[in-house]
Structures are given as structure tokens and as C-alpha cells.
Design a protein around this motif. Structure first.
Motif, PDB file in Angstrom:
ATOM      1  N   PHE A  43     -28.846 -58.779  26.115  1.00 39.41           N
ATOM      2  CA  PHE A  43     -27.743 -59.335  25.330  1.00 39.41           C
ATOM      3  C   PHE A  43     -27.592 -60.835  25.585  1.00 39.41           C
ATOM      4  O   PHE A  43     -27.375 -61.619  24.662  1.00 39.41           O
ATOM      5  CB  PHE A  43     -26.425 -58.620  25.667  1.00 39.41           C
ATOM      6  CG  PHE A  43     -26.187 -57.377  24.879  1.00 39.41           C
ATOM      7  CD1 PHE A  43     -25.225 -57.354  23.882  1.00 39.41           C
ATOM      8  CD2 PHE A  43     -26.893 -56.213  25.132  1.00 39.41           C
ATOM      9  CE1 PHE A  43     -24.984 -56.203  23.150  1.00 39.41           C
ATOM     10  CE2 PHE A  43     -26.657 -55.058  24.415  1.00 39.41           C
ATOM     11  CZ  PHE A  43     -25.706 -55.046  23.417  1.00 39.41           C
ATOM     12  N   GLY A  44     -27.681 -61.263  26.846  1.00 42.07           N
ATOM     13  CA  GLY A  44     -27.494 -62.671  27.194  1.00 42.07           C
ATOM     14  C   GLY A  44     -28.535 -63.583  26.569  1.00 42.07           C
ATOM     15  O   GLY A  44     -28.199 -64.660  26.058  1.00 42.07           O
ATOM     16  N   VAL A  45     -29.790 -63.164  26.602  1.00 44.15           N
ATOM     17  CA  VAL A  45     -30.856 -63.988  26.013  1.00 44.15           C
ATOM     18  C   VAL A  45     -30.657 -64.119  24.506  1.00 44.15           C
ATOM     19  O   VAL A  45     -30.708 -65.223  23.948  1.00 44.15           O
ATOM     20  CB  VAL A  45     -32.258 -63.405  26.347  1.00 44.15           C
ATOM     21  CG1 VAL A  45     -33.339 -64.036  25.499  1.00 44.15           C
ATOM     22  CG2 VAL A  45     -32.560 -63.593  27.829  1.00 44.15           C
ATOM     23  N   PHE A 105     -35.112 -50.503  24.512  1.00 45.65           N
ATOM     24  CA  PHE A 105     -35.115 -51.957  24.374  1.00 45.65           C
ATOM     25  C   PHE A 105     -34.774 -52.376  22.948  1.00 45.65           C
ATOM     26  O   PHE A 105     -33.957 -53.270  22.730  1.00 45.65           O
ATOM     27  CB  PHE A 105     -36.471 -52.545  24.778  1.00 45.65           C
ATOM     28  CG  PHE A 105     -36.583 -54.007  24.449  1.00 45.65           C
ATOM     29  CD1 PHE A 105     -36.013 -54.951  25.288  1.00 45.65           C
ATOM     30  CD2 PHE A 105     -37.210 -54.437  23.292  1.00 45.65           C
ATOM     31  CE1 PHE A 105     -36.080 -56.303  24.979  1.00 45.65           C
ATOM     32  CE2 PHE A 105     -37.290 -55.784  22.977  1.00 45.65           C
ATOM     33  CZ  PHE A 105     -36.730 -56.721  23.831  1.00 45.65           C
ATOM     34  N   TRP A 106     -35.403 -51.740  21.969  1.00 51.28           N
ATOM     35  CA  TRP A 106     -35.211 -52.148  20.577  1.00 51.28           C
ATOM     36  C   TRP A 106     -33.801 -51.861  20.088  1.00 51.28           C
ATOM     37  O   TRP A 106     -33.216 -52.655  19.354  1.00 51.28           O
ATOM     38  CB  TRP A 106     -36.262 -51.514  19.667  1.00 51.28           C
ATOM     39  CG  TRP A 106     -37.617 -52.063  19.991  1.00 51.28           C
ATOM     40  CD1 TRP A 106     -38.652 -51.402  20.597  1.00 51.28           C
ATOM     41  CD2 TRP A 106     -38.056 -53.403  19.800  1.00 51.28           C
ATOM     42  NE1 TRP A 106     -39.713 -52.249  20.776  1.00 51.28           N
ATOM     43  CE2 TRP A 106     -39.371 -53.501  20.293  1.00 51.28           C
ATOM     44  CE3 TRP A 106     -37.479 -54.550  19.260  1.00 51.28           C
ATOM     45  CZ2 TRP A 106     -40.111 -54.669  20.268  1.00 51.28           C
ATOM     46  CZ3 TRP A 106     -38.221 -55.719  19.234  1.00 51.28           C
ATOM     47  CH2 TRP A 106     -39.514 -55.780  19.730  1.00 51.28           C
ATOM     48  N   VAL A 107     -33.243 -50.753  20.506  1.00 48.00           N
ATOM     49  CA  VAL A 107     -31.863 -50.447  20.120  1.00 48.00           C
ATOM     50  C   VAL A 107     -30.924 -51.467  20.755  1.00 48.00           C
ATOM     51  O   VAL A 107     -30.011 -51.978  20.109  1.00 48.00           O
ATOM     52  CB  VAL A 107     -31.480 -49.002  20.522  1.00 48.00           C
ATOM     53  CG1 VAL A 107     -29.984 -48.769  20.371  1.00 48.00           C
ATOM     54  CG2 VAL A 107     -32.263 -48.007  19.684  1.00 48.00           C
ATOM     55  N   LEU A 108     -31.177 -51.798  22.026  1.00 49.79           N
ATOM     56  CA  LEU A 108     -30.348 -52.812  22.690  1.00 49.79           C
ATOM     57  C   LEU A 108     -30.511 -54.171  22.025  1.00 49.79           C
ATOM     58  O   LEU A 108     -29.525 -54.896  21.829  1.00 49.79           O
ATOM     59  CB  LEU A 108     -30.707 -52.910  24.176  1.00 49.79           C
ATOM     60  CG  LEU A 108     -30.296 -51.735  25.049  1.00 49.79           C
ATOM     61  CD1 LEU A 108     -30.823 -51.925  26.469  1.00 49.79           C
ATOM     62  CD2 LEU A 108     -28.794 -51.562  25.051  1.00 49.79           C
ATOM     63  N   ALA A 109     -31.745 -54.534  21.667  1.00 53.26           N
ATOM     64  CA  ALA A 109     -31.985 -55.836  21.040  1.00 53.26           C
ATOM     65  C   ALA A 109     -31.300 -55.925  19.676  1.00 53.26           C
ATOM     66  O   ALA A 109     -30.690 -56.953  19.353  1.00 53.26           O
ATOM     67  CB  ALA A 109     -33.490 -56.083  20.899  1.00 53.26           C
ATOM     68  N   VAL A 110     -31.385 -54.876  18.893  1.00 49.10           N
ATOM     69  CA  VAL A 110     -30.726 -54.885  17.580  1.00 49.10           C
ATOM     70  C   VAL A 110     -29.211 -54.948  17.747  1.00 49.10           C
ATOM     71  O   VAL A 110     -28.524 -55.704  17.051  1.00 49.10           O
ATOM     72  CB  VAL A 110     -31.150 -53.657  16.739  1.00 49.10           C
ATOM     73  CG1 VAL A 110     -30.280 -53.496  15.510  1.00 49.10           C
ATOM     74  CG2 VAL A 110     -32.616 -53.780  16.343  1.00 49.10           C
ATOM     75  N   THR A 111     -28.686 -54.191  18.704  1.00 47.71           N
ATOM     76  CA  THR A 111     -27.249 -54.223  18.967  1.00 47.71           C
ATOM     77  C   THR A 111     -26.840 -55.615  19.439  1.00 47.71           C
ATOM     78  O   THR A 111     -25.819 -56.159  19.001  1.00 47.71           O
ATOM     79  CB  THR A 111     -26.861 -53.166  20.018  1.00 47.71           C
ATOM     80  OG1 THR A 111     -27.325 -51.900  19.588  1.00 47.71           O
ATOM     81  CG2 THR A 111     -25.358 -53.131  20.227  1.00 47.71           C
ATOM     82  N   ALA A 112     -27.642 -56.207  20.319  1.00 47.18           N
ATOM     83  CA  ALA A 112     -27.349 -57.554  20.811  1.00 47.18           C
ATOM     84  C   ALA A 112     -27.372 -58.558  19.670  1.00 47.18           C
ATOM     85  O   ALA A 112     -26.502 -59.447  19.582  1.00 47.18           O
ATOM     86  CB  ALA A 112     -28.360 -57.957  21.884  1.00 47.18           C
TER      87      ALA A 112
END
Length: 188
Positions: A43-45, A105-112
Motif C-alpha cells: 500500500f505504501g509504495v 499480492f495482486w488483490v492487495l495491489a489493486v486494493t492499494a
């Protein structure tokens, strides 16, 4: 932009991600620190990159709107703040709860990315005021990483109720930062 406004902006930008992290933490069974930190880093990146992209977009337009730049920054921050307040007042849906349960990872990246769209718009607004975008991006990224890591760990304990309150507070802070920018530019 003064350092206090920058810090407030950074934490305001992290509140929607914090709310998502609390939901994520509430849906995981005893999240470990490493899971929370991994989520916080992702999320931070992403949250740190999006204002830079927005800033470059804003820089392309700054010559055309220099006389109105403080009003543009104020209106963008006002609208984003109101949007965050509105989102914070909405009841959580079952679909949002289901999305929080997955943590690839991809779900987190899309959410981020979804929670960082506001940071893109803030980056556009920052192009119209004196701010070092790299310092702002690092501050936003670090604040988000910290808040998301804490949010995942706290989520299991406090549930999703505080998440919406954090978004409301973040929206109010964004409106306050926008008002401060407007005040600084109109009083000079």
C-alpha cells in the motif's frame, strides 16, 4: 506547504488505506506482523507513487492556471475530503467484506491502487503549490505503510467500525489542508 500541513496531508491520504487494512485485519485469522508489514509495504509504495504521477499531470497544466492554482488545490482537496467523509458514512457492504478476505499480492495491489486514486488527485493539486513532490510522496508512502501495517494488526481486535471513522477524520483533515492553502495564497 509547511511541514505540519505536509504531515497532516500524508496521514489524511493514508486513512482510506487504513480503513481497508482494518477490514483486512478483521477478516484474517490472527494476522502476523510480517503479513501486516507486507500489506503496508504494498500500500505504501503504491500510495507514494500515485501523487508523483498526479504532480506530473498537474505540472503540464500549471502554466495555464497559475493565477487560479490555490483555488484548484482547494477545490480538489475539498472534493476529495467530502468524498472520504461520504465514504466513511456509508455502511460496509458484504462485497467489501469479501474482498478484504483475499490477500494475494495482486488483490492487495489493486486494493492499494483503488485507495490511492485520491493521492493521484492530490498530486495534481500539489503541482499548483510550492511543495517538493518527492518529499510529499515519501511522506505519504511512509504514513500509508505505517497506518496500513497498524490497521491490519488492529483490525482483528477492533473490527471495522473505526475504519469508517478514520476516513471521516481524513476527509476533514484534507478539507482543512485545502483551506490552509487557500488562506496562505489569498492572504499574501
Amino acid at each position: 506547504m509547511n511541514p505540519i500541513s505536509l504531515i497532516l496531508l500524508a496521514f489524511a491520504m493514508s486513512t482510506d488505506a487504513f480503513a481497508a487494512a482494518i477490514g483486512k485485519g478483521a477478516s484474517l485469522h490472527k494476522p502476523r506482523f510480517i503479513d501486516a508489514l507486507r500489506t503496508g509495504l504494498i500500500f505504501g509504495v503504491i500510495e507514494g507513487i500515485t501523487p508523483v504521477i498526479g504532480w506530473f499531470i498537474g505540472q503540464a497544466a500549471v502554466g495555464f492556471v497559475e493565477e487560479w492554482d490555490h483555488w484548484i488545490a482547494f477545490v480538489l482537496l475539498l472534493l476529495l475530503g467530502l468524498h472520504m467523509i461520504h465514504a466513511g458514512l456509508q455502511p460496509e457492504t458484504a462485497e467489501a467484506t469479501e474482498k478484504a478476505k483475499s490477500h494475494s499480492f495482486w488483490v492487495l495491489a489493486v486494493t492499494a491502487f483503488a485507495t490511492s486514486i485520491d493521492a493521484l488527485a492530490v498530486g495534481i493539486g500539489l503541482a499548483f503549490v510550492e511543495v517538493n513532490i518527492w518529499v510529499a510522496a515519501v511522506a505519504i508512502g511512509l504514513a500509508t505503510m505505517t497506518m496500513v501495517t497498524i490497521g491490519v494488526l488492529l483490525g482483528r481486535v477492533i473490527g471495522t467500525a473505526i475504519g469508517h471513522k478514520a476516513e471521516i477524520i481524513g476527509g476533514l483533515v484534507l478539507i482543512g489542508v485545502g483551506a490552509a492553502i487557500l488562506y496562505d495564497h489569498t492572504m499574501l
